[in-house]
Design an enzyme around this catalytic site. Structure first.
Site, mmCIF file in Angstrom:
data_model
loop_
_atom_site.group_PDB
_atom_site.id
_atom_site.type_symbol
_atom_site.label_atom_id
_atom_site.label_comp_id
_atom_site.label_asym_id
_atom_site.label_seq_id
_atom_site.Cartn_x
_atom_site.Cartn_y
_atom_site.Cartn_z
ATOM 1 N N LYS A 1 0.854 -1.185 0.000
ATOM 2 C CA LYS A 1 0.000 0.000 0.000
ATOM 3 C C LYS A 1 0.891 1.236 0.000
ATOM 4 C CE LYS A 1 -2.943 3.001 2.641
ATOM 5 N NZ LYS A 1 -2.140 4.079 2.046
ATOM 6 N N GLU B 1 10.170 1.853 10.494
ATOM 7 C CA GLU B 1 11.103 2.977 10.455
ATOM 8 C C GLU B 1 10.291 4.245 10.608
ATOM 9 O OE1 GLU B 1 13.436 5.422 7.316
ATOM 10 O OE2 GLU B 1 14.380 3.442 7.416
ATOM 11 N N CYS C 1 13.762 10.849 6.065
ATOM 12 C CA CYS C 1 13.739 10.365 7.442
ATOM 13 C C CYS C 1 15.086 10.528 8.137
ATOM 14 C CB CYS C 1 13.286 8.907 7.471
ATOM 15 S SG CYS C 1 14.286 7.799 6.459
ATOM 16 N N GLU D 1 9.720 16.613 15.076
ATOM 17 C CA GLU D 1 10.229 16.475 13.712
ATOM 18 C C GLU D 1 9.556 17.497 12.800
ATOM 19 O OE1 GLU D 1 11.173 12.750 10.760
ATOM 20 O OE2 GLU D 1 9.173 12.838 11.653
#
Length: 540
Positions: A204, A277, A311, A409
């Site tokens: 997906k 992750e 990331c 973040e």
């Protein structure tokens, strides 16, 4: 196609009408037949579609069919049927398919780059990282799978009489939920290892970047992957993602920490494994003996690659007081010299953000920091003159814990600068917070830098490089600590996570129980004596 179109002849693009409201050199559209060939790969039975817009100019790219939970179940049923045959396929044949994919990706990279840039908005030079990484991944597992999965002989309890074989058995069907920021590599890299291990895949991809992922599925088919082994579903995460977790034998997820926790809970409920992750607030430490020019160059890439939507990108820069002023001068000079643009050209150093939501998030964090006293050294504002979602490369000083930017973040082209005097202080500040994905250390003394790296709580640490040294080294496991995730991709760890470990023990001549009229008590004395002898012989 015009000469300015970097797509190779026969590629996906047809040049559309120029949009006078934007400064980009041209507006591009995708060939309808090309889009249809890609979207036909989505497992979907309804007539519902979702529109994909390009961050380059906000123009529509495609309408993606939407999958229902029933479609997800059908995709898993198809995958399970194919997986039985695939698990029985010799590992060497799986390797050959991956090596063919390696060649296809390299030869079709211009087509791949066009789609990545159109869907994500990233600079073409940063899009190139994706086919490069997939080619590396395909070649790595195309060369290493047979040796990694080979049955291992282990010592048995009775030397010479007990044989133990350890097998690596495929999980079954792996569910992969991949993000928009690296739409080609993240859609494929985990799945390639899953296929190599003998599994089927239901993937997906993120709704914003479906086409790049669908091109990956098409290339796998062209490489010779049998039908039914790679299935793509599309739709809202809570609906389709939840259905995927409910069906999978193992789940790979790359994305936010909040969503990762939801997926982990769903996997725990079903007692299946997962690798996650997740987010990061990645630090870079520039030690007092660092090469200032090299560190400034590395920081520019570490912060602004893919407009910070990476990331492992750096969002906190800790610089030794002795070189701080020189470093800031060189870092700002490099930042302000970058070529900004929203086109398919190679010359851009940074492109736009992926969406209005991402632009709003980045802008809100910067404005919050500014309103609470942070100093903007460069950037700090949106650039709608370049593209609808463009945010200028931004460097801040004076960011404090009172600001959302300090610990949350950002996932944008924004970095905070901090001075430090001692390395212990720098390590402590780098370890602040709950994240632990990636870090970097710059120093002329690499042994010293590696020692510092070992004290940083991060799954990967790069010395004298921002992130590429670990990311591109396929034998190096990659993943996060703490709230940055669990599990590892790449290396043998990235392959074995998709297998169950099975021990097969074969006993010869004697049973492991009393025999020849021996009583239970005599058997206990006999085994005790044997244990003492084996210890003296150095046996484990």
């Amino acid at each position: 196609m015009s000469a300015s179109n970097p797509s190779a002849a026969g590629g996906p693009l047809t040049e559309g009408p120029r949009d006078p409201e934007h400064d980009a050199s041209a507006s591009y559209a995708l060939e309808p037949t090309y889009v249809a060939e890609l979207t036909d790969r989505v497992v979907a039975t309804s007539t519902l579609t979702d529109q994909v817009l390009s961050p380059l100019d906000g123009a529509p790219l495609a309408h993606i069919p939407q999958s229902s939970p029933e479609d997800v179940a059908a995709a898993f049923a198809r995958a399970r049927r194919a997986q039985v045959r695939w698990a029985a396929t010799p590992v060497e044949e799986r390797e050959r398919i991956l090596l063919r994919l390696h060649d296809l990706v390299l030869s079709r990279q211009e087509e791949i780059l066009d789609l990545i840039v159109l869907e994500s908005g990233k600079a073409r030079k940063h899009a190139f990282d994706e086919p490069l990484h997939i080619a590396l991944t395909a070649r790595y597992y195309g060369r290493r799978t047979a040796s990694t999965l080979r049955t291992e002989r282990r010592p048995g309890v009775i030397p010479g009489l007990t044989r133990v074989d350890v097998n690596h058995v495929p999980k079954g069907v792996v569910g992969i939920i991949s993000p928009w920021n690296y739409p080609f590599t993240m859609a494929l890299c985990d799945g390639l290892a899953a296929l190599a291990a003998g599994n089927a895949v239901v993937a997906k991809p993120d709704a914003q970047t479906m086409l790049s992922a669908l091109l990956g599925a098409r290339l796998l088919a062209e490489a010779g992957l049998p039908e039914g082994l790679w299935n793509v579903v599309a739709g809202p995460g809570p609906q389709v993602g939840g259905a995927l977790v409910a069906e999978a034998d193992y789940v790979c997820f790359t994305g936010s920490t909040a969503t990762g926790k939801v997926i982990a809970a769903g996997c725990a409920e079903r007692l299946i494994g997962c690798s996650l992750e997740l987010g990061g607030k990645n630090p870079m430490l520039v030690l007092a003996d660092a090469d200032v020019e090299r560190a400034a160059e590395g920081a520019t890439r570490a912060v602004f690659s893919n407009a910070g939507q990476l990331c492992v990108s750096v969002e906190r820069l800790f610089v030794a007081d002795a070189i701080y002023d020189r470093f800031v001068q060189r870092f700002l000079a490099r930042t302000e010299a970058m070529t900004l643009g929203a086109t398919l050209a190679w010359e851009n150093d940074m492109g736009p953000l992926v969406s209005q939501a991402q632009l709003d998030r980045v802008g809100a964090q910067v404005e919050d920091a500014r309103s609470k006293g942070a100093r903007v050294l460069t950037g700090g504002r949106a650039r709608p003159d370049l593209a609808p979602y463009f945010f200028a490369p931004t460097v801040l000083e004076g960011v404090t814990p009172a600001m959302t930017l300090f610990g949350q973040e950002t996932f944008g082209p924004v970095v905070s600068l901090y001075r430090f005097t001692g390395e212990a202080e720098a390590v402590q500040r780098a370890n602040d917070g709950d994240y632990g994905l990636n870090a970097a250390v710059y120093s002329r003394d690499t042994a010293r830098a590696r020692a510092v790296a070992g004290r940083i709580k991060a799954g990967t640490v790069n010395v004298n490089e921002a992130f590429a040294a670990s990311f591109a080294s396929l034998d190096a496991p990659m993943g996060g600590m703490r709230s940055s995730g669990m599990g590892r991709r790449q290396g043998t760890e990235g392959l074995l996570r998709f297998t169950e470990t099975q021990s097969v023990a074969t006993q010869r001549l004697i049973r492991i129980a009393p025999m020849l009229g021996m009583s239970d008590r005599a058997y206990a004395r006999f085994m005790t004596a044997n244990l003492r002898v084996l210890k003296k012989l150095g046996r484990a």
